[in-house]
Design an enzyme around this catalytic site. Sequence first.
Site, PDB file in Angstrom:
ATOM      1  N   LYS A 277      29.750  39.028  45.982  1.00  0.00           N
ATOM      2  CA  LYS A 277      30.387  37.738  45.697  1.00  0.00           C
ATOM      3  C   LYS A 277      29.314  36.699  45.413  1.00  0.00           C
ATOM      4  O   LYS A 277      28.172  36.849  45.834  1.00  0.00           O
ATOM      5  CB  LYS A 277      31.218  37.312  46.911  1.00  0.00           C
TER       6      LYS A 277
ATOM      7  N   LYS B  73      45.762  47.756  50.637  1.00  0.00           N
ATOM      8  CA  LYS B  73      44.550  48.004  51.394  1.00  0.00           C
ATOM      9  C   LYS B  73      44.312  46.841  52.346  1.00  0.00           C
ATOM     10  O   LYS B  73      44.854  45.767  52.087  1.00  0.00           O
ATOM     11  CB  LYS B  73      43.377  48.218  50.456  1.00  0.00           C
TER      12      LYS B  73
ATOM     13  N   HIS C 214      37.830  50.206  45.512  1.00  0.00           N
ATOM     14  CA  HIS C 214      37.739  49.992  44.060  1.00  0.00           C
ATOM     15  C   HIS C 214      36.523  50.712  43.434  1.00  0.00           C
ATOM     16  O   HIS C 214      36.634  51.355  42.395  1.00  0.00           O
ATOM     17  CB  HIS C 214      37.624  48.507  43.716  1.00  0.00           C
TER      18      HIS C 214
ATOM     19  N   GLU D 218      31.094  39.225  41.219  1.00  0.00           N
ATOM     20  CA  GLU D 218      32.043  38.111  41.153  1.00  0.00           C
ATOM     21  C   GLU D 218      31.285  36.796  41.307  1.00  0.00           C
ATOM     22  O   GLU D 218      30.311  36.726  42.053  1.00  0.00           O
ATOM     23  CB  GLU D 218      33.057  38.214  42.296  1.00  0.00           C
TER      24      GLU D 218
ATOM     25  N   ASP E 268      45.738  50.699  45.035  1.00  0.00           N
ATOM     26  CA  ASP E 268      44.395  50.180  44.775  1.00  0.00           C
ATOM     27  C   ASP E 268      44.529  49.552  43.399  1.00  0.00           C
ATOM     28  O   ASP E 268      44.656  50.271  42.395  1.00  0.00           O
ATOM     29  CB  ASP E 268      43.369  51.324  44.760  1.00  0.00           C
ATOM     30  N   HIS E 269      44.540  48.233  43.342  1.00  0.00           N
ATOM     31  CA  HIS E 269      44.960  47.601  42.079  1.00  0.00           C
ATOM     32  C   HIS E 269      44.014  47.900  40.913  1.00  0.00           C
ATOM     33  O   HIS E 269      44.390  47.744  39.762  1.00  0.00           O
ATOM     34  CB  HIS E 269      45.192  46.092  42.263  1.00  0.00           C
TER      35      HIS E 269
HETATM   36  C1  BG6 Z   1      40.302  42.597  46.146  1.00  0.00           C
HETATM   37  C2  BG6 Z   1      39.301  42.093  47.134  1.00  0.00           C
HETATM   38  O1  BG6 Z   1      40.784  43.857  46.525  1.00  0.00           O
HETATM   39  O2  BG6 Z   1      39.699  42.681  44.862  1.00  0.00           O
HETATM   40  C3  BG6 Z   1      38.757  40.744  46.697  1.00  0.00           C
HETATM   41  O3  BG6 Z   1      39.908  41.979  48.411  1.00  0.00           O
HETATM   42  C4  BG6 Z   1      38.204  40.824  45.288  1.00  0.00           C
HETATM   43  O4  BG6 Z   1      37.754  40.280  47.590  1.00  0.00           O
HETATM   44  C5  BG6 Z   1      39.240  41.440  44.367  1.00  0.00           C
HETATM   45  O5  BG6 Z   1      37.899  39.513  44.862  1.00  0.00           O
HETATM   46  C6  BG6 Z   1      38.641  41.701  43.000  1.00  0.00           C
HETATM   47  O6  BG6 Z   1      39.669  42.070  42.128  1.00  0.00           O
HETATM   48  P1  BG6 Z   1      39.579  41.779  40.585  1.00  0.00           P
HETATM   49  O7  BG6 Z   1      40.814  42.393  40.028  1.00  0.00           O
HETATM   50  O8  BG6 Z   1      39.506  40.314  40.415  1.00  0.00           O
HETATM   51  O9  BG6 Z   1      38.321  42.465  40.140  1.00  0.00           O
END
Ligand code: BG6
Length: 518
Positions: free
Chosen positions: A361, A169, A261, A237, A198-199
């Site tokens: 954030k 993405k 996400h 976060e 999309d991880h």
């Molecule tokens: C990413 C965003 O896709 O996901 C980041 O670009 C974010 O800004 C991150 O910090 C959050 O991923 P995770 O796995 O730490 O929740």
Amino acid sequence: MGSLVHPAPQKLKPPVLPQGDSCLVVIFGATGDLTRRKLIPALYDLACVGCTSRDFEVLGIGRTKLEDADFGARMHEGAATSKDARHFTEEGWNDFAKRLHYLVGDAGKPDFYPQLKAKIEEMQKSGASKNVLFYVSTSASLAPPIVEGLGQAGLARNGEGWTRIVLEKPFGRDLASAQELNEIVSRVFDERSVYRIDHYLGKETVQNIMMFRFGNAMFEPVWNRNYIDYIEITAAEKLGVEGRGAFYEETGALRDMVANHMLQLLMLTAMEPPVSFDADAVRGHKVEVLSAIRTMSKDEVAKHTVRGQYGPGTIDGKPVPGYRNEPGVKPDSLTETYAAVEFHIDNWRWAGVPFYVRAGKRLANQLTEIAVHFKRTPQALFSRKPADVHHNVITMRIQPNEGISLSFGAKQPGSEFRAIRVDMDFSYHDAFGTETPAAYETLLLDVMRGDPTLFTRRDEVEAEWRIITPIEEAWAELPPAPFPNYAAGSEGPAEADKLITHDQLRWRPLAHADGQHS
Ligand code: BG6
């Protein structure tokens, strides 16, 4: 806070992972942060647990001039410090590093591709796999020239082995640019070879949403508007923009987190049960949720969304600068670092149930969770007034302290009938006693095995933008928000509290949350 009921009498064995097909992984954007922090640690771990084959190799591509050994040294630093490389040892790394190669070049220029083709052929002559996995982890503007370049060089179609492409993405920055990118990709690659990543979908806890809902008989009958009052989805976060100021200026919280996400979490929470666990059955039902989400007019955006940007504050007892003081950020930036949206799904199951979604954030805590609030009992038998009756809440904790809890009222011991809220809690750690594979590890293995279930389909990406683009457009036209409007380390902008007008309720507090509050 209630008592805990521990679910697992004994620790269960961690699952054994299958082996992926042999492949040569070609990474565009190899000197970037994601490669060092996530991709290489995940590939290293896959190699350690025996999921990669003997002819597995990695070719990194970047504009910085580096020798293979320099590239290896940079990657070593990432893997040695990443918690995702769970099996890291220096000895293991030395073995893995022999598989790392590097090619300098400008992937934005067509004349780079014959050179890339020659390099791949040379590696294959020396034993690298004929299956090629391209991973595009660059800025969004480079994706189209990379896809075109691979096509023109004849690298995009299956040859003696398979060819697959993973796209990171953002897929465009609005509906029009996503459609344009998808057009280019579909001209060059067969859709079955395209993996839009999309991880979040690689996280065990996210996949478990489907298992929880459709692998148990007792939740689905109450998983609808008749029993559920509202749903909160939070991704908070503590981190700021971590050196990615310039990227973030172009992106903002809505595009960075909500457009992908958060919508994925919403889809999995709201989708209908698929007839099978087949990639298209699952993805088809997810897209149906998106098609039922009400798009908003400018007035509705003003009423149902909140933007925020952090000012200076304190995180873990240490002072941190405001967003406007981060490197790469304009001193008068209007980019949001917090977004909250009230979504409505206009279908039979969800009509009238608000989905409150927030991502931000530099907040008071790190916490990603889905809280499903059930309706109150119809009669306040044990409380003086109906508003004192607790909601039952099912909380799916995506991270940290991964697990699921169910809160309910129990009789406080004593002569009176007083209800106290308690929790039944399932903790991944207590039940399985093992760290689960990192999201990128799971997803890279799926690509190697040719399983697209946990990847975003073309129509899904476009449907996501159909919902998000009107919000972005309205924000651009509405008067700017009074940024900064929340202090780093706080619960977010005060305006967000007005979003949940429902039944005088408010967002679940982030501060001091240990993942089991209700
Ligand atoms: C990413 C965003 O896709 O996901 C980041 O670009 C974010 O800004 C991150 O910090 C959050 O991923 P995770 O796995 O730490 O929740």
